[in-house]
Design an enzyme around this catalytic site. Structure first.
Site, PDB file in Angstrom:
ATOM      1  N   TRP A  86       9.687  -0.388 -43.439  1.00 41.08           N
ATOM      2  CA  TRP A  86       8.760  -0.076 -42.345  1.00 41.08           C
ATOM      3  C   TRP A  86       7.877  -1.290 -42.103  1.00 41.08           C
ATOM      4  O   TRP A  86       7.512  -2.017 -43.044  1.00 41.08           O
ATOM      5  CB  TRP A  86       7.886   1.120 -42.715  1.00 41.08           C
ATOM      6  CG  TRP A  86       6.763   1.390 -41.744  1.00 41.08           C
ATOM      7  CD1 TRP A  86       6.837   2.096 -40.573  1.00 41.08           C
ATOM      8  CD2 TRP A  86       5.401   0.960 -41.856  1.00 41.08           C
ATOM      9  NE1 TRP A  86       5.614   2.120 -39.946  1.00 41.08           N
ATOM     10  CE2 TRP A  86       4.704   1.432 -40.715  1.00 41.08           C
ATOM     11  CE3 TRP A  86       4.699   0.209 -42.812  1.00 41.08           C
ATOM     12  CZ2 TRP A  86       3.356   1.188 -40.504  1.00 41.08           C
ATOM     13  CZ3 TRP A  86       3.350  -0.042 -42.596  1.00 41.08           C
ATOM     14  CH2 TRP A  86       2.688   0.450 -41.452  1.00 41.08           C
ATOM     15  N   HIS A  87       7.548  -1.534 -40.843  1.00 38.90           N
ATOM     16  CA  HIS A  87       6.549  -2.530 -40.475  1.00 38.90           C
ATOM     17  C   HIS A  87       5.483  -1.863 -39.621  1.00 38.90           C
ATOM     18  O   HIS A  87       5.786  -0.931 -38.856  1.00 38.90           O
ATOM     19  CB  HIS A  87       7.165  -3.678 -39.664  1.00 38.90           C
ATOM     20  CG  HIS A  87       8.220  -4.438 -40.396  1.00 38.90           C
ATOM     21  ND1 HIS A  87       8.022  -4.979 -41.629  1.00 38.90           N
ATOM     22  CD2 HIS A  87       9.502  -4.740 -40.054  1.00 38.90           C
ATOM     23  CE1 HIS A  87       9.117  -5.596 -42.026  1.00 38.90           C
ATOM     24  NE2 HIS A  87      10.030  -5.451 -41.090  1.00 38.90           N
ATOM     25  N   GLY A  93      13.617  -9.850 -46.807  1.00 40.88           N
ATOM     26  CA  GLY A  93      14.987  -9.683 -46.336  1.00 40.88           C
ATOM     27  C   GLY A  93      15.296 -10.797 -45.361  1.00 40.88           C
ATOM     28  O   GLY A  93      14.551 -10.997 -44.389  1.00 40.88           O
ATOM     29  N   CYS A 133      13.747   0.343 -49.036  1.00 36.68           N
ATOM     30  CA  CYS A 133      14.669  -0.627 -49.634  1.00 36.68           C
ATOM     31  C   CYS A 133      15.749   0.047 -50.468  1.00 36.68           C
ATOM     32  O   CYS A 133      16.402  -0.602 -51.294  1.00 36.68           O
ATOM     33  CB  CYS A 133      13.908  -1.654 -50.477  1.00 36.68           C
ATOM     34  SG  CYS A 133      12.650  -2.556 -49.544  1.00 36.68           S
ATOM     35  N   LYS A 180      17.907  -3.266 -47.118  1.00 42.85           N
ATOM     36  CA  LYS A 180      18.056  -1.921 -46.589  1.00 42.85           C
ATOM     37  C   LYS A 180      16.906  -1.582 -45.640  1.00 42.85           C
ATOM     38  O   LYS A 180      16.379  -2.450 -44.962  1.00 42.85           O
ATOM     39  CB  LYS A 180      18.159  -0.932 -47.746  1.00 42.85           C
ATOM     40  CG  LYS A 180      19.436  -1.119 -48.576  1.00 42.85           C
ATOM     41  CD  LYS A 180      19.706   0.102 -49.428  1.00 42.85           C
ATOM     42  CE  LYS A 180      21.059   0.014 -50.098  1.00 42.85           C
ATOM     43  NZ  LYS A 180      21.439   1.305 -50.713  1.00 42.85           N
TER      44      LYS A 180
END
Length: 264
Positions: free
Chosen positions: A79-80, A186, A215, A76
């Site tokens: 953030w990065h 993911g 997520c 789902k």
């Protein structure tokens, strides 16, 4: 498995924009499929960005209209950003691919790397990634003066943690002594070759996660190595340790094809 090479794309002031890195993944994926290169892990930091996997719901996205990049990986929204070590292992796996086994290998490498810094992590059944386990429910502090037996995140389908302030913020899960995710995973498998990968929170500003439902999980939060250790730690310090453990786990693994007819 074959030798795993590492490519450091950019960190700090040279952090790589997400779309640029995604295109690089596609190029490396095509080369790996044609056996022009060995298994390759891209390592980098991104400028701040939200990305949403295929199963992301509208109710999990930022309320303020912050842009989100929809991607073709599983999972789902997440953030990065700065302070987070992102890795994209692009590897050829035996077909039919056992996706779960591949995710478990990535988790294993990250669990070993975290342990080397003195942070004990684990898996949580039914939830991919690497987790710092919280206290037993009965030992956790009550939220907002309420018994945890009445935690609205668990019993109210319309409860929205994005609207309910710091008491329910994912970044404060450590203060609530809840389970908290230290590394998200993911992936996508295309033509038997993996794409996307993991994001390990080293020393990011975790309040970025408070704008979303990370997520899609409402009853847990996020962590970082820095907050768990109570000291500053840099991506540069963690990078070689993660590389070493990825190499040890992924190069020595003997992945088998998923059994035909299994329910994985």
């Amino acid at each position: 498995m074959s030798e795993l090479r590492f490519v450091r794309l950019g960190f700090g002031a040279e952090a790589v924009e997400y779309q640029e890195a995604w295109q690089k993944q596609r190029e490396v994926h095509a080369q790996r499929f044609e056996d022009e290169i060995p298994d390759t892990c891209l390592l980098l930091e991104h400028p701040p960005v939200y990305t949403a996997g295929r199963r992301t719901l509208d109710s999990e996205r930022p309320l303020d209209g912050t842009p989100v990049i929809d991607v073709d990986r599983g999972g789902k929204i997440t953030w990065h950003g700065p302070g987070q070590l992102v890795g994209y292992p692009i590897m050829k796996l035996p077909r039919p691919v056992d996706v779960v086994a591949h995710v478990r290998r990535l988790e294993d490498a990250l669990i070993r790397a975290c342990a080397e810094f003195g942070v004990q992590t684990s898996r949580v059944e039914g939830r991919s990634g690497v987790w710092v386990l919280g206290d037993p429910v009965e030992d956790r502090p009550a939220i907002g003066g309420l018994s945890l037996d009445f935690d609205p995140r668990l019993h109210d389908d319309e409860f929205d943690p994005r609207l309910n302030g710091p008491e329910y913020a994912p970044s404060n899960a450590g203060q609530r002594r809840e389970d908290r995710k230290l590394a998200a995973i993911g992936i996508r498998i295309a033509k038997g070759v993996s794409m996307h990968g993991f994001a390990l929170n080293v020393n990011p500003d975790n309040t970025w996660f408070d704008r979303i439902v990370p997520c899609g999980i409402r009853d847990a939060g996020v962590a970082s190595l820095a907050t768990e250790l109570g000291r500053d730690i840099s991506v540069a310090e963690v990078l070689p340790v993660v590389e070493r453990h990825l190499k040890e786990v992924l190069e020595t693994a003997e992945p088998a094809p998923r059994a035909v007819g299994s329910d994985v």
